[in-house]
Design a protein around this motif. Structure first.
Motif, short mmCIF file in Angstrom:
data_model
loop_
_atom_site.label_atom_id
_atom_site.label_comp_id
_atom_site.label_asym_id
_atom_site.label_seq_id
_atom_site.Cartn_x
_atom_site.Cartn_y
_atom_site.Cartn_z
N UNK A 1 0.84 -1.21 0.00
CA UNK A 1 0.00 0.00 0.00
C UNK A 1 0.87 1.25 0.00
N UNK A 2 1.87 1.25 0.88
CA UNK A 2 2.78 2.41 0.97
C UNK A 2 3.58 2.56 -0.32
N UNK A 3 4.11 1.45 -0.84
CA UNK A 3 4.94 1.51 -2.06
C UNK A 3 4.13 2.01 -3.25
N UNK A 4 2.87 1.61 -3.34
CA UNK A 4 2.01 2.04 -4.44
C UNK A 4 1.80 3.55 -4.41
N UNK A 5 1.52 4.08 -3.23
CA UNK A 5 1.30 5.52 -3.11
C UNK A 5 2.59 6.29 -3.39
N UNK A 6 3.70 5.79 -2.89
CA UNK A 6 4.98 6.47 -3.14
C UNK A 6 5.32 6.48 -4.63
N UNK A 7 5.02 5.40 -5.31
CA UNK A 7 5.29 5.32 -6.75
C UNK A 7 4.44 6.33 -7.51
N UNK A 8 3.17 6.45 -7.13
CA UNK A 8 2.30 7.43 -7.77
C UNK A 8 2.85 8.85 -7.60
#
Length: 379
Positions: free
Chosen positions: A359-366
């Motif tokens: 979840x955290x990695x997805x938001x950071x990538x965005x």
């Protein structure tokens, strides 16, 4: 020549701890461009068809950023990666529209097997006979796209033995879908299914690939690849899309690429082989042992993808989108999302910890992509 590309993206909403929470009724009421699914825990957005990959990237990111901002106003909610109810609650359906009779049918017939998140990739092909041949080729190669995109190794906080639990349990409907020899064959078959009740309506064709258009099955203008799990990293999704487009451009240029004429197997045998390949890819994704549609010989999914990549690279380069295709190599090298999650699980991370990190990695990538590439275009 390049083709138009568009996406239908289904995503789960929920808490930063990974609990999936149904918010689609509120989202659809408040935001343009979002569509409810039968279960309220996931919501869909659709991008318009575009030629340009830079624009596609921002078309993928913009609604997601808008959705994030909105659900954060509702509470401490976020977007949750993966294509199944990874951490639980697959025991019951949460209806988004209790008055919809088609949703009644779906809940009663399939239960939560259909409460999945995915990406459907639509590519524009307006000539109906060319579209049917494209569907034949991509149908028998669809397991390769599942292998690249698998992201659902968990269900109800357990590993399932699948890399794509979604496709492993998904009720493909009708049970037997032939390789359509022509547009007329497709029309006749769909009309027969509707009359027999094996399809409730023209949308009720849930196979890995289908021809789509504004008045199905008569007016068709695009190939819809439906087999892919949700790919949360936009760069990875565009790489898979570029792989699909380059393969389509290759078969448009080479009319001899056709399972009905190029295979030593009968059409019935091809459908059986493809179903077996889909099941193998759902279980082991890039490591799956598949059978080639040309002659039934065996090959590892990763090796088959690499072979096709070598074939279509020059096409992508000539058409100016090879830089979007090249990240496919990273997926082959590092594994898809399911494989990466299972590696973490194997060294002691429980399912919830894997999902909360994702979840955290997805938001950071965005945020990274928005700041680098789309800051002027993203809400």
């Amino acid at each position: 020549m390049v083709l138009t590309k568009g996406f239908e993206i289904e995503m789960y909403t929920g808490t930063p701890q990974g609990e999936i929470v149904g918010l689609s009724d509120k989202i659809v009421s408040a935001l343009d461009g979002f569509v409810r699914e039968p279960d309220s825990r996931n919501v869909e957005y659709i991008t318009k068809p575009l030629y340009n990959y830079d624009q596609l990237l921002c078309a993928l990111l913009s609604p997601r950023r808008q959705l994030r901002h909105y659900i954060q106003r509702l509470g401490n909610y976020t977007l949750i990666p993966g294509s199944t109810l990874s951490l639980g609650r697959s025991d019951r359906f949460f209806r988004s529209d209790p008055t919809n009779p088609y949703h009644d049918y779906i809940e009663q017939t399939y239960g939560t097997k259909v409460v999945t998140a995915s990406v459907h990739i639509n590519v524009g092909i307006s000539d109906p006979e060319l579209l049917m041949r494209a569907c034949r080729v991509i149908r028998v190669e669809a397991p390769l796209f599942l292998a690249l995109s698998a992201s659902s190794p968990f269900l109800d906080s357990q590993t399932t033995g699948y890399h794509s639990t979604r496709w492993g349990i998904f009720p493909q409907t009708p049970a037997h879908v032939p390789l359509f020899a022509s547009h007329a064959h497709h029309i006749q078959w769909v009309e027969e299914q509707l009359a027999a009740g094996t399809m409730q309506n023209v949308r009720h064709l849930w196979s890995s690939v289908r021809p789509n258009g504004d008045r199905r099955p008569y007016d068709l203008n695009r190939l819809e690849l439906r087999i892919c799990d949700l790919v949360t990293d936009p760069i990875a999704l565009l790489a898979i899309t570029a792989f699909l487009e380059a393969r389509l451009l290759q078969l448009i240029d080479q009319p001899n690429i056709d399972p009905l004429t190029q295979s030593t197997l009968s059409p019935t045998e091809l459908v059986t082989l493809t179903a077996e390949n889909e099941a193998a890819a759902a279980s082991a994704s890039l490591d799956a042992q598949l059978k080639r549609w040309q002659d039934g010989s065996t090959i590892i999914a990763r090796d088959w993808i690499e072979e096709l990549y070598q074939e279509v690279w020059a096409i992508a380069k000539q058409q100016g989108f090879s830089c979007f295709l090249s990240p496919l190599r990273k997926i082959l090298r590092e594994g898809n999302e399911a494989q990466q999650w299972l590696q973490l699980h194997a060294v002691g991370f429980d399912c919830q910890r894997v999902i909360t990190q994702a979840i955290v990695a997805t938001q950071e990538r965005e945020i990274e992509l928005e700041n680098k590439l789309c800051s002027s275009q993203v809400v």
